[in-house]
Design a protein around this motif. Structure first.
Motif, PDB file in Angstrom:
ATOM      1  N   GLY A  58       0.799  -1.211   0.000  1.00  0.00           N
ATOM      2  CA  GLY A  58       0.000   0.000   0.000  1.00  0.00           C
ATOM      3  C   GLY A  58       0.833   1.263   0.000  1.00  0.00           C
ATOM      4  N   GLY A  59       2.138   1.125   0.101  1.00  0.00           N
ATOM      5  CA  GLY A  59       3.004   2.293   0.141  1.00  0.00           C
ATOM      6  C   GLY A  59       3.787   2.498  -1.135  1.00  0.00           C
ATOM      7  N   THR A 101       4.796   2.209  -6.788  1.00  0.00           N
ATOM      8  CA  THR A 101       3.813   1.899  -5.755  1.00  0.00           C
ATOM      9  C   THR A 101       3.721   0.392  -5.594  1.00  0.00           C
ATOM     10  N   ASP A 145       9.870  12.907   2.653  1.00  0.00           N
ATOM     11  CA  ASP A 145       8.595  12.205   2.789  1.00  0.00           C
ATOM     12  C   ASP A 145       8.763  10.705   3.004  1.00  0.00           C
ATOM     13  N   TYR A 146       9.990  10.217   2.873  1.00  0.00           N
ATOM     14  CA  TYR A 146      10.258   8.791   3.026  1.00  0.00           C
ATOM     15  C   TYR A 146      10.804   8.521   4.424  1.00  0.00           C
ATOM     16  N   ASP A 147      10.251   7.518   5.068  1.00  0.00           N
ATOM     17  CA  ASP A 147      10.570   7.263   6.470  1.00  0.00           C
ATOM     18  C   ASP A 147      11.663   6.211   6.674  1.00  0.00           C
ATOM     19  N   ARG A 207       8.019   4.497   2.036  1.00  0.00           N
ATOM     20  CA  ARG A 207       7.019   5.181   2.837  1.00  0.00           C
ATOM     21  C   ARG A 207       5.755   4.352   2.792  1.00  0.00           C
ATOM     22  N   LYS A 208       5.032   4.339   3.888  1.00  0.00           N
ATOM     23  CA  LYS A 208       3.897   3.437   4.005  1.00  0.00           C
ATOM     24  C   LYS A 208       2.595   4.050   3.529  1.00  0.00           C
ATOM     25  N   THR A 209       2.605   5.317   3.210  1.00  0.00           N
ATOM     26  CA  THR A 209       1.414   5.924   2.625  1.00  0.00           C
ATOM     27  C   THR A 209       1.510   5.798   1.119  1.00  0.00           C
ATOM     28  N   ARG A 210       0.372   5.758   0.455  1.00  0.00           N
ATOM     29  CA  ARG A 210       0.332   5.351  -0.942  1.00  0.00           C
ATOM     30  C   ARG A 210       0.587   6.457  -1.936  1.00  0.00           C
ATOM     31  N   TYR A 211       0.752   7.680  -1.464  1.00  0.00           N
ATOM     32  CA  TYR A 211       0.894   8.779  -2.403  1.00  0.00           C
ATOM     33  C   TYR A 211       2.345   8.950  -2.809  1.00  0.00           C
TER      34      TYR A 211
END
Length: 123
Positions: free
Chosen positions: A30-31, A51, A109-111, A98-102
């Motif tokens: 999902g990321g 993605t 923005d990358y964790d 990153r775990k968010t899909r955008y």
């Protein structure tokens, strides 16, 4: 989650390399997974992203048509196939997640980040 990037090396201009980035201790389902690079004396720059769910890919203009991003969900691994390499592609390459899909090109923005792998292209 830990990321490990590998596959860098020394190659002549016009050659190819394939980088891999394996995720362990978790998933990015999902990321988004991104590739960045940093050349000596330069800022880190976006290279490509993919993605996990739909496999949509994004590329910097400087690599579009030469680099291909792909993923293997079963192996929790993403790949960056780099063809027609140029001396200006020389850099340390990092994978990031990153775990968010955008999708985003911003490194902040990358964790999660891998350790980097050196790519050197000789002329």
């Amino acid at each position: 989650v830990q990321l490990q990037a590998f596959g860098g090396g020394l190659v002549q201009a016009g050659g190819s390399l394939r980088l891999s980035c394996a995720a362990s201790g978790g998933t990015f389902s999902g990321g988004v997974m991104g590739w960045f690079r940093q050349a000596p004396g330069k800022e880190r720059e976006f290279v490509a992203a993919i993605t996990w769910s739909g496999g949509s890919t994004y590329y910097a203009g400087s690599v579009k048509g030469r680099f291909t991003n792909s993923r293997d969900n079963a192996k929790n691994t993403v790949y960056l196939q780099m063809n027609i390499l140029k001396p200006e592609d020389t850099a340390v390459y990092y994978c990031a997640g990153r775990k968010t899909r955008y999708y985003t090109q911003q490194d902040y923005d990358y964790d999660y980040w891998g350790q980097g792998t050196q790519v050197t292209v000789s002329s």
